[in-house]
Write an enzyme that holds these catalytic residues in place. Sequence first.
Site, PDB file in Angstrom:
ATOM      1  N   ASP A  57       0.817  -0.969   0.134  1.00 21.94           N
ATOM      2  CA  ASP A  57      -0.039  -0.173  -0.473  1.00 21.94           C
ATOM      3  C   ASP A  57       1.420   1.384  -0.092  1.00 21.94           C
ATOM      4  O   ASP A  57       0.596   1.798   1.058  1.00 21.94           O
ATOM      5  CB  ASP A  57      -0.353  -0.146   1.096  1.00 21.94           C
ATOM      6  CG  ASP A  57      -1.733   1.107   1.414  1.00 21.94           C
ATOM      7  OD1 ASP A  57      -2.195   2.014  -0.269  1.00 21.94           O
ATOM      8  OD2 ASP A  57      -2.267   1.182   2.411  1.00 21.94           O
ATOM      9  N   ASP A  64       3.141  10.064  -9.310  1.00 21.38           N
ATOM     10  CA  ASP A  64       4.182  10.382  -9.344  1.00 21.38           C
ATOM     11  C   ASP A  64       4.219  10.764 -11.208  1.00 21.38           C
ATOM     12  O   ASP A  64       3.418  11.223 -11.782  1.00 21.38           O
ATOM     13  CB  ASP A  64       6.094  10.461  -8.790  1.00 21.38           C
ATOM     14  CG  ASP A  64       6.745  11.305  -9.021  1.00 21.38           C
ATOM     15  OD1 ASP A  64       6.733  12.286  -9.205  1.00 21.38           O
ATOM     16  OD2 ASP A  64       7.451  11.085  -7.823  1.00 21.38           O
ATOM     17  N   LYS A 117       0.402   3.315  -2.079  1.00 21.04           N
ATOM     18  CA  LYS A 117      -0.003   5.168  -2.483  1.00 21.04           C
ATOM     19  C   LYS A 117       0.562   5.903  -3.859  1.00 21.04           C
ATOM     20  O   LYS A 117       1.221   7.247  -3.859  1.00 21.04           O
ATOM     21  CB  LYS A 117      -0.150   5.741  -1.645  1.00 21.04           C
ATOM     22  CG  LYS A 117      -1.780   4.755  -1.520  1.00 21.04           C
ATOM     23  CD  LYS A 117      -2.465   5.899  -0.093  1.00 21.04           C
ATOM     24  CE  LYS A 117      -2.983   5.117   0.301  1.00 21.04           C
ATOM     25  NZ  LYS A 117      -2.220   3.699   2.030  1.00 21.04           N
TER      26      LYS A 117
END
Length: 233
Positions: A63, A68, A65
């Site tokens: 996890d 970019d 996330k």
Amino acid sequence: MSVNARERLIVALDLPTVKAAEDMVMRLGDTVSFYKIGYQLAFAGGLPFAAGLIAAGKQVFLDLKLHDIGNTVQKGVEAVAQMGATFLTVHAYPQTMKAAVEGKQGSTLRILGVTVLTSYDDSDLAAAGFDMTVGELVAARAAQARDMGVDGLVCSPEEATNLRGVIAPSMVLVTPGIRPAGSATGDQKRIMTPAKAIQAGADYLVVGRPVVEARDPKAAADQIVGEIEQASA
């Protein structure tokens, strides 16, 4: 879905050290086969630990996330894919999802788009500059994820039913914010019991504190698996 009830429970190892995580996995034994590793543990040596879990036959949900520029996301996803993780989260922004889908090509890694964090409500979105409700933003991002070939979504259990009408049949819904009856809500604002979440359409349930902070984590996990079995029958 064909996945058994035990594999539908994902225990969040939101713990400060690899040693603490190792001890928890040992206590849970065969009761739990799927673990989530987030920022806290990942930044404390959790990625090599994750590789060890995978080598031992466990499934791992990273996890992280990601969000970019496209090239950075794609290369990061390629590296995660080589680890053998089952799930990886990215924020459900179009460029990010597109790059993640490209990065996982040729692997078994499944990309999950994070629609709106379960600690957010409508007032939080307004403060962040969004002129829509949580439900509206979740639906919009879900449609984009579907069109880009994302494998599933992270959403609150209360949104699962509505999202079933938006997403592709092959997509999975992974729901945090799960609290067995009587548990403290903590910092979650959109929560549901395990049975109600399954009935609402969730495929996988992410449970952290109600298991890892329980006096008997194994018993707590077993109880949740039992709820999933009953709700799935």
